[in-house]
Scaffold this motif. Structure first.
Motif, mmCIF file in Angstrom:
data_model
loop_
_atom_site.group_PDB
_atom_site.id
_atom_site.type_symbol
_atom_site.label_atom_id
_atom_site.label_comp_id
_atom_site.label_asym_id
_atom_site.label_seq_id
_atom_site.Cartn_x
_atom_site.Cartn_y
_atom_site.Cartn_z
ATOM 1 N N ASN A 165 1.025 -1.356 -0.093
ATOM 2 C CA ASN A 165 0.195 -0.056 -0.104
ATOM 3 C C ASN A 165 0.848 1.232 -0.113
ATOM 4 N N GLY A 166 2.185 0.790 -0.235
ATOM 5 C CA GLY A 166 3.106 2.461 -0.164
ATOM 6 C C GLY A 166 3.440 2.820 0.995
ATOM 7 N N ASP A 167 3.192 2.144 2.117
ATOM 8 C CA ASP A 167 3.980 2.595 3.252
ATOM 9 C C ASP A 167 5.141 1.989 3.416
ATOM 10 N N LEU A 168 6.098 2.776 4.195
ATOM 11 C CA LEU A 168 7.517 2.322 4.360
ATOM 12 C C LEU A 168 7.606 2.079 5.799
ATOM 13 N N LYS A 169 8.271 0.845 6.189
ATOM 14 C CA LYS A 169 8.603 0.404 7.700
ATOM 15 C C LYS A 169 9.972 0.330 7.670
ATOM 16 N N ILE A 170 10.591 0.765 8.968
ATOM 17 C CA ILE A 170 11.950 0.825 9.205
ATOM 18 C C ILE A 170 12.132 0.154 10.573
ATOM 19 N N ILE A 171 12.638 -0.885 10.556
ATOM 20 C CA ILE A 171 13.099 -1.622 11.860
ATOM 21 C C ILE A 171 14.334 -1.270 12.656
ATOM 22 N N LEU A 172 14.393 -0.866 13.687
ATOM 23 C CA LEU A 172 15.530 -0.548 14.377
ATOM 24 C C LEU A 172 15.775 -1.219 15.770
ATOM 25 N N LYS A 173 16.904 -1.078 16.311
ATOM 26 C CA LYS A 173 17.215 -1.683 17.575
ATOM 27 C C LYS A 173 17.878 -0.399 18.317
ATOM 28 N N LYS A 174 17.368 -0.338 19.642
ATOM 29 C CA LYS A 174 18.152 0.826 20.472
ATOM 30 C C LYS A 174 19.245 0.025 20.793
ATOM 31 N N LYS A 175 20.457 0.787 20.771
ATOM 32 C CA LYS A 175 21.731 0.193 21.343
ATOM 33 C C LYS A 175 21.718 0.101 22.588
#
Lengths: 401, 401, 401, 401
Positions: free
Chosen positions: C377-387
């Motif tokens: 659907n055009g959404d962008l997801k970014i997955i991160l880890k807090k250091k």
């Protein structure tokens, strides 16, 4: 929900019924017509259809008939369409629409004048791969279209009337070329006028009067080229491939013989149907997961019924069928005259007067860019054309490390 | 017609809604639940769903809810299933069923005891290629199954909870291995008992606690081997391939990266979504025609709703989800113990006590056949084993022309 | 120019002679030894070889013999190598070097101590695709190697001694796994120590004592995994495929069944040899253009003779053959013990004490990057880890247009 | 051993030198000529060539020159050939032989009258896949040839002179079509007379005078059709594919973009040369194992030098180059006249007066067989033609189980 009447109890009628009743469809076939009563009964039983008849008009006029699907030999299309017009029933006609453009135009106009919905069942313009390709092209992913080739070849059709030039109206060009022509036309742009056709056709193998192999080029007003390759003499199954070249990219699709499904069998197990037009049941085989879907029938009927419900024109209409017939007419003429033959389109509804665009790519203020290439030894070459003099030069960036 | 409630407004919920409302479906999503109200509203708008809520129980209990589709993170599956049991609603749960076999068995038994329909949404066991492969195998086309390998690898999932070992219950094995295990189990035979598992797993690249890459072997009682290859570190898109070896043949399917659809683009046109897990939008791309269909969602819901209407067990039931969880449990244990670990199946419903068949092929009264081969120089060699002495001999037919 | 003596007049000897005399080669086979005189004579005639003998020592000691090529069954390799050591002739030995690491180490040391050149004829590490892949990997094109799988399966070998466990020293693992192991070892790095092996092996189909199907995992000190899949029960021809996963890319090669060469034949024409291990001569066939070249024989002998002339070690030496045998020994042990078995390498010449690298990708000062994905659907997801906290979070960029 | 002189220090000269010095070749380049001294020096250094010069005649006349290899732009071929004739040196000329049939015939006759060996360096008629295909066709594996299509398209050549219509003599037809025409001619039969040509050509994209895209049909006397598809506007690399249809089978070869070698790279590693005409160095790439070999250079020079040594005509001679030029001349004429143009072959050395064979397949005494097909529902249909009446009928064997 659509209540459907199918005219014709043969091979293509079964494919249509499979698609219409497929998955969780809300549409149902309520009436079936076939010439022979035994065919009609067997078809009605196989698909749990409440009504069958051997009278075409009775089927069309039946109170349970809302939408008529024509799955008949080519020479009966016009008669069937006219019955739908008479009884004001929406009509979906299998390909090709007519045996020639004259027939097709009469059907198109009859529907339009009567306000009857006319959908052209061009399934190969509804395959999932085709629809996604078309969207990519419309999004500009491969730039301006230069050439669109569509190929359909197999070892020949499955019913006697196809092989009879009177009933079919032609051979492999009419049977298969209609798909290829409309595929290329979609990719190039439906509003771009097809201008002329050059076609080679021959009867190379089969004991018939019609052509069993043909290749044609269709020139469009903007300089793009459509190409069709059709044959009833191909060995190895059914070959369905499209190739499109654009200024910024390429699309290749394979809808049948190489779809990521490969099987080897020694043949010691039980045999059975492999896929349409398969030629062997042992050795390496290439089945298709869900033929009804992969051949476009599912998306096609979705578009048709949605179009009827929404009161809009479907993606493939009778008018499209007419344009295809006009191109085929030119192809047959060319195959005989050995000349490029003009496409006769007295009723043309797209753009007029286009010219081939000539937008060169600029390298710098003085030069047009032609190309650059990295050579095996690491050298880089850039080919340019001087804007003023027209001279072509090359710049070398040697890899001297 | 089925009235559906979807629990969960994320990625997989959207895939399900696309499938449920796809083509000419007679089924409709009537209720949607999401944790955040904004998600629920957007989802309801996008799919024209009349009711939305942020209360899971309200959604399940809603009078318009006939069938509940669970599209939630793994750690909430059991809670959601228990609500369906409480309110006696048919329930379809996304994969994996539980985070472990214990959870899965509780869900399975709760449904069975309450007489609630429990469908296991194992979409990759419903792809068109899978279904046709399975039929070929059942027809004996490739003989007795020796080995069934399923591979799913991609650059990692799209939501945070997948990467959290507590919420997900595991890493790539649980996320992807559940597909691969059930695919192989279908090919080998669902009534053949999985006996023991050897698994290697590691966190090779990602900064997470769970495994991002694993390979496992599942031994079945009849000597067949299931193999899974799963990874969140694969580069190049999503790789979905199955390979099956039988005594009489081979099946290879590719459901994503090589399906007969190839596109090259310089990227000068408009970009956009290519396909799930695609890693680039220029150069050679390999789109998929109709992802919803190719990934099995369409055939899956057809089977589920038909099963509910016909009062039968679906092809993939909660019990199957439980067996898969039991195999995964053994895989995790093996990855730690470095031993072949037995599959714990207190509730086993298939065949017991099978042994590896040993049906040799006879050459003549005195010899077993091993193989024959035509050599490049035209010689033919036949390798045989003497039945009595066990000695292996070769017969050469020299090509002396 | 090299003057060659071939020991062994069978299948592999012919492949070697084809390669040695191929194209415009300056090398010539001058002497051939075979156990049976008729074989020796036929071989000498077919390849215009001036000298033949049924005495192995006579062949090795022959004044026209500069380089000895061993094309004999496994159980005679050591005897043949020792003759070359005795007569100080450079020796090239077919794969596997020994039946076990003990034999291989004895051969390796005997050559080294005598100053005799020992080349290991591991042809599949010389195919054009392999060489180019290896170069790409060395150039860093696919990053750090995580997994390298090599597969060789076919319907079984062509000579009786392969099927005799005493003479061959093993089954499919020794015959085919030796290739797969060395391919993976090259991709992972020859100086990276193989640490332990887990192997499943079984005799699923053939009436023999050795395994006809096996799968193994080889763990390397840096955390990389090599995998081999070997079988004598595969149906469909000879399947030769490698797959490599790196942190920055993927390599897939297919050296036999799918090389861009496809043929369908009804079989009405004249038959003949299709390609090594082909199983049928009708239907869809997949020939290989130039087998000698595609299987690596040409590049292999080029490297060997160049190495002899330049006084350097070849790409594949006896020491490499020894390491492969040590891994195979561990595989056989594991197949019986069902445990991960350590690779015994008393003579290890590569790096020691490596650890799995853990270089995470940084997103910003506070976060590690896990992955990003564009949704349908055009959404962008970014997955991160807090250091600091280790918490995993996701950032959504909604596509609200 | 052959002592070779190369005329021309560019791209193709390097490919030739790579092939000539490749593997364990006994042949050596002794002399190199280039127009610019720096090019000659660099070339001589790169390939360890003892002599270089900027005088073409000096190179040809050099005492170390036995065989001259012409690797020069098209407009200098004739001058170079005439120097070889003058100095009685065997000559191998790159493709196309002439800019037109007149030039080509002069060169052919000059060599023949002087008794000078004239080899035509048509590398794509020497690829391993081509040679094996040709053998299969000669063995009758695919029956009578109906159609042979060859396609070569890429984003344009690497040197300035190609783009200059005066120096090159033409555009993509001359540059690429010469390959395609000779490939099809080999498959159809070199002794079958090419009769007439229909060709479309256009300058669709590049700022040049010559055509950058063309499609042509070549009709042979026995009714077979050769087809060429050539372009300098293709995006995606170099596309080299052949397709042949026969009455009993099909051959498809892919020599470049899909040869069983696939690589994905994020591009974070070191870049470099991927393969000829590659358009990107990241994403999915399709390298070729050993380009020199896969493009036919190795087998080509083997045939040429063997032919010289054995005093026989090579597989591709100057006469073949002349026939190709004659077909190209007709193609250019047709592209302008828009008519089928006759192929002018005043010096024709093959068969004359052939007609299309019409050997129908008999079903029984009264019927010709057209085809049979198994339908999805298990029915079998057989289509026949009555010998006497010509009527086409179908026999149905219903699957009533």
């Amino acid at each position: 929900m659509a209540k459907v009447c199918i005219l014709g109890g043969g091979f293509i009628g079964r494919f249509y019924a499979d698609a219409l009743h497929g998955q969780r469809s809300r549409d149902r076939v309520e009436v079936v017509y076939a010439r022979k009563e035994e065919t009609a009964i067997r078809f009605a039983n196989d698909y749990s259809i409440p009504h069958y008849t051997t009278s075409m008009e009775e089927a069309v006029a039946h109170p349970e008939t809302e939408v008529v699907v024509i799955a008949l030999p080519n020479h009966i299309h016009e008669e069937a369409v006219m019955l739908c017009v008479k009884h004001k029933k929406a009509v979906l006609c299998t390909k090709p629409l007519g045996r020639n453009a004259e027939e097709a135009l009469r059907m198109t106009k009859a529907c339009e004048e009567a306000g009857v919905f006319g959908g052209y069942l061009e399934d190969l313009c509804y395959t999932p791969k085709f629809l996604k390709s078309l969207q990519s092209i419309k999004d500009g992913a491969i730039g301006r279209i230069l050439w669109a080739k569509s190929r359909e070849t197999h070892p020949g059709p499955h019913s006697d009337w196809f092989w009879n030039i009177e009933m079919a109206g032609g051979g492999a060009i009419l049977d298969l070329g209609c798909h290829c022509i409309e595929i290329a036309r979609n990719f190039i742009g439906k509003d771009i006028k097809p201008v002329e056709v050059m076609c080679w056709a021959d009867t190379q193998v089969k004991p018939i009067d019609a052509e069993d192999h043909a290749i044609g080029l269709v020139k469009y007003e903007n300089g793009a080229i459509g190409q069709f390759e059709v044959s009833w003499t191909f060995r190895g199954g059914m070959d369905l491939r499209d190739e499109v070249m654009g200024t910024e990219g390429t699309i290749w699709t394979n809808s049948f013989l190489r779809t990521g499904f490969e099987m080897f069998t020694t043949g010691k197990g039980e045999g059975g149907y492999v896929s349409e037009k398969a030629e062997s049941a042992t050795g390496w085989l290439f089945p298709v997961g869900d033929e009804t879907h992969e051949l476009g029938y599912t998306h096609m009927f979705t578009d048709m019924f949605n179009a009827i419900e929404e009161g809009r024109t479907p993606q493939e209409s009778f008018y499209d069928g007419y344009v295809v017939n006009a191109i085929i007419d030119a192809a047959y003429k060319s195959a005989k005259s050995k000349l490029w033959e003009p496409v006769q389109l007295p009723d043309w509804r797209g753009q007029e007067g286009l010219q081939k665009p000539s937008v060169y790519q600029e390298y710098d203020a003085d030069h047009w860019f032609i190309k650059e290439e990295l050579l095996p030894n690491g050298d880089l070459k850039i080919i340019l054309k001087k804007k003023e003099s027209g001279e072509i030069i090359e710049i070398e960036k040697l890899n001297l490390k």
